[in-house]
Design an enzyme around this catalytic site. Sequence first.
Site: not given
Ligand SMILES: NC(=O)c1ccc[n+]([C@@H]2O[C@H](COP(=O)([O-])OP(=O)(O)OC[C@H]3O[C@@H](n4cnc5c(N)ncnc54)[C@H](O)[C@@H]3O)[C@@H](O)[C@H]2O)c1
Length: 400
Positions: A251, A264
């Site tokens: 990130s 985070y």
């Molecule tokens: N959305 C953003 O702006 C952003 C920015 C930088 C990084 N990210 C990274 O992208 C990834 C996903 O983000 P997103 O925005 O799509 O969120 P999201 O919540 O839609 O997706 C994350 C998914 O991971 C699943 N999850 C979490 N812990 C778990 C576990 N222990 N076992 C199985 N599944 C698990 C959740 O249930 C969810 O479905 C994360 O790693 C996040 O740090 C997101």
Amino acid sequence: MSVAIASAASLMLSCGEQSCTFVVMASQTLISSLLFCIFADRPPTKFASGRSLYRPESRCCGFCSTREETGSFGARGRNRGGRSTRAAEHRAYECVQRLDQSKAERMTMAGRLNGKSSIVTGAATGIGEAIAHKFAREGAKVIVAGLPTDPVEDVVHAIRARGGVAEPFLGDVADEVDAQACIALAIDAFGRLDILINHAGVFPEIAECQDHSVEMFDYIVRNNVRSAFLMTKFALPHLKPARGVVISTGSEAGEMGEPTAAPYGGSKGFLHAFMRGVAYEQGKHGVRALCVCPGPIDTAWTHKETGPMNEQMEKQTLAGTVLGRRGTPEEMANVFAFAASDEASFVTGALIFADGGTTIAKGGPGEMVPSFVREQPKPTLDLRHSHDGLKGKPVENRMH
Ligand SMILES: NC(=O)c1ccc[n+]([C@@H]2O[C@H](COP(=O)([O-])OP(=O)(O)OC[C@H]3O[C@@H](n4cnc5c(N)ncnc54)[C@H](O)[C@@H]3O)[C@@H](O)[C@H]2O)c1
């Protein structure tokens, strides 16, 4: 590059999608040795004639990029150049090329992940849903891994409905037993493992450090850090024989100081360093490891209505991007597809920032961006769960 070569060898060259026109103006020997040397990325191959020919990995010659062009080149080379030895050289090239055929085809056909076996964690919602769809479209078989409460089956069903290959895994990949079971499913279902995407993650709380709950700190470490460690640990024995790749989702927050999201950001900083360490130690086995590091993406997390951000943070987040907008899940999936493919075969230990310029900007450049530039590209993936990720999860904004 090719222009310089052409003038040096007095060549006139025209190379299009379907055809290759080649007019030789200088002596054939000089041209052959010059071209083969320049385009070579392998040691010379000896043929029965005693000639040494260099063989570029995915080209029929230095100028053509597909096998189809080989025939066209050979025919034209004979007719226009009037050099039968040149045609013979190219037939020889074709023979040698067949050795690399499967790799070359993987890289030139539409499916850049054809035949690869992959696991995507956190694949039922948000960016992960897009990665799962994109990988399937690119020809990979996908284990769609998510929590039992996530719409995993729905994503698998949607992929299969489009002719893709996917299997559901419902479990907590931060749990040792579940993480091993997830890897075992990939081996049972697909017979091998080429790609692990550690994408599962959580973003539950916005608060300055003194106010951040210990409970949510543990929750972040468990789901963002422990999950990636366990999955990588159990996947490596299978990634080694496949010369596979592990990609963790980092990130911008792992790179920059992020107020009210320090725990985070710290969890993502761990992943950046973790992937670099894994890349170093596993390079000797041909295994690559890297991070794709998104900026603010259009999922539940970056909307004040569905995530922990308040209005002020949401505004600041978008203003912090050079492009003045959120990225889309599909834009992220495109980067993951490249990073997981053979096209990225020299990319390891890297942090690929796909963040709309957040990490290179200071101030609020997004505020100066005109609205037509802020428009997101039109999606080509049919995503149903982009904003579902935080449903049923403990989410809190303490910055009132
Ligand atoms: N959305 C953003 O702006 C952003 C920015 C930088 C990084 N990210 C990274 O992208 C990834 C996903 O983000 P997103 O925005 O799509 O969120 P999201 O919540 O839609 O997706 C994350 C998914 O991971 C699943 N999850 C979490 N812990 C778990 C576990 N222990 N076992 C199985 N599944 C698990 C959740 O249930 C969810 O479905 C994360 O790693 C996040 O740090 C997101």
